[in-house]
Design an enzyme around this catalytic site. Sequence first.
Site, PDB file in Angstrom:
ATOM      1  CB  SER A  42     -15.132 -29.211  -1.693  1.00 10.67           C
ATOM      2  OG  SER A  42     -15.111 -27.748  -1.751  1.00 10.67           O
ATOM      3  NE  ARG A  57     -16.461 -19.684 -11.098  1.00 11.13           N
ATOM      4  CZ  ARG A  57     -17.356 -21.652 -10.441  1.00 11.13           C
ATOM      5  NH1 ARG A  57     -16.610 -20.713  -9.505  1.00 11.13           N
ATOM      6  NH2 ARG A  57     -17.443 -21.631 -11.363  1.00 11.13           N
ATOM      7  CG  ASP A  79      -7.260 -29.344  -2.889  1.00 10.96           C
ATOM      8  OD1 ASP A  79      -7.225 -28.840  -2.520  1.00 10.96           O
ATOM      9  OD2 ASP A  79      -8.317 -29.953  -3.024  1.00 10.96           O
ATOM     10  CG  HIS A 124     -10.663 -27.545  -4.274  1.00 14.11           C
ATOM     11  ND1 HIS A 124     -10.674 -28.509  -3.436  1.00 14.11           N
ATOM     12  CD2 HIS A 124     -11.615 -26.726  -4.245  1.00 14.11           C
ATOM     13  CE1 HIS A 124     -12.359 -28.690  -2.452  1.00 14.11           C
ATOM     14  NE2 HIS A 124     -12.716 -27.632  -3.605  1.00 14.11           N
TER      15      HIS A 124
END
Lengths: 200, 380
Positions: free
Chosen positions: B155, B225, B320, B353
């Site tokens: 990432s 989050r 992802d 992801h």
Amino acid sequence: MSAINTLRADLQLIADWVAPSSRVLDLGCGDGALLSWLNRHKAVRGYGVDFDVNNVVRCVEAGVNAIQGNLETGLAEFEDQRFDHVVLSQTIQAMHNTEQILVEMLRVGREAIVTFPNFGYWENRWQILQGHMPVSETIPYEWYNTPNIHWCMLGDFEALCAKNGIRVLERVVMNEEKRIHFLPNLRGSLAFYRVARQPG
Amino acid sequence: MSDLTRSVGIVEAQIAEFDTPLHLASGAVLPAYQLCFETYGTLNAACSNAILICHALSGHHHVAGRYAADDKAAGWWDNMVGPGKPIDTNRFFVVGLNNLGGCHGSTGPSSINPATGQPWGSTFPVVTVPDWVRSQARLADRLGIERWAAVIGGSLGGMQALQWSIDYPDRVAHALVIASAPKLSAQNIAFNDVARQAILTDPDFHGGDFYAHNAIPRRGLRLARMLGHITYLSDDGMGEKFGRMLKSGDYQFGFEVEFEIESYLRYQGDKFSDYFDANTYLLMTKALDYFDPAKDLNDDIVAALRKATARFMVASFTSDWRFSPERSREIVKALVAADKEVVYGEIESVHGHDAFLMLDGPYVNLMRAYLNRVAEEVTA
């Protein structure tokens, strides 16, 4: 790391056609045997392409740079004329987009090397005469589980090339590791073509 | 694979202090700073077996092992880093650090600014991926590492690996760029901005100087989050794990937690807001947004990568959608056009992801095979 020093006979014939220090793209590269040999014996640079991640892993183990990808969607990852040789070994008969891959190969490469089992081989014809789809060393599948969907004979492939302005530079037809010169479309089980764009 | 259960054991974080000013991309200058890091394994005599692990948005230096035997959780990539694991600490000297601007021990917004005696807060400068890479290079100097055997990241970490290969071509032998992208898309930036807005509009944020108010913008962090977690999972993975499962068996016709997915996201959000710094979250998302190694080269990523001498492994995961396989293929295409050596794996996974932190079989096999290659070069 697996060090492959002897190549399968059909791959060796392809390898013989590849110029030293050239750039090679091997489509459907499998475990990377051809490129691994070419890297070590002819100092070529290039990539393998394979659909199966496990083959990508095998290539890495053999020290070959492999790119996971689907040949059916073309060769978008590669720019025009990046390679000296683009290899498609015993795969074209299993592809949906047969014509597209042939055109794509000569977009990204100067020369293409295409090999395929010759459907016109007499043993295949004989099995058809007996009322069955051919099963042989080069065609080891039953009709219901075969990945091979686009069968052709020598003349068919050459006609497809002509239709797309592609000329045959060299043709070898083999049977059990022997070159066949007399009646190749009848006596040869495996066909090897080196092709390029018509000049101009 | 029994060897995946082995660990580097008890580890300790270290601090490196730097008093040479760091000039940042924004024009700001950080007069001095510290980086918090951990190392695992042994640096060989030639200093050639070092691997740098770059962390993603919420990561840090604690990559593997535990601080105490009874620690509940190990480091964030303990499943990949350790003796006999793909990033094998029997063969490699592995370095993990907390990036500048972080909140786990490196200088960041929650650190005290020596000039004022107060937390940096809103005055902490925006840091970019190239800024991080430069600070990491100084850490490499400090550790005596002239050239990394590999720089690895998933990432945002993958972006650092890519930047390393461009900015310090002679100092990176291999770059492993996992579940990453050559730059963010409008959709990526949009998600980041919603997360930032959640924090910026929290009344407890106080313009970034909430420390002085003894406040924490928990609601904002929590929302940020929760949103993040949605983008880290795939629709299928989420469906598989939570489906429409209810906590109490039937509808309650209210707004309390009812579905398991709500419970999961709220739990993740709460946990995160307990330990993560809101300003750091803003900085990390900005570093993502700004990442664009081709920006100063007429958007020509091929030109940017031409400088690199590293060999590359790029990997992506089918489910992802935050950094989809298409984004990784952009990197691969550019590397091929720049005439670089590259291996690319597109791993079948339901983990979205997050898959870069999981152990899908082909992913582990690819990492192991590639890092074997790296290790063989190091010992050759």
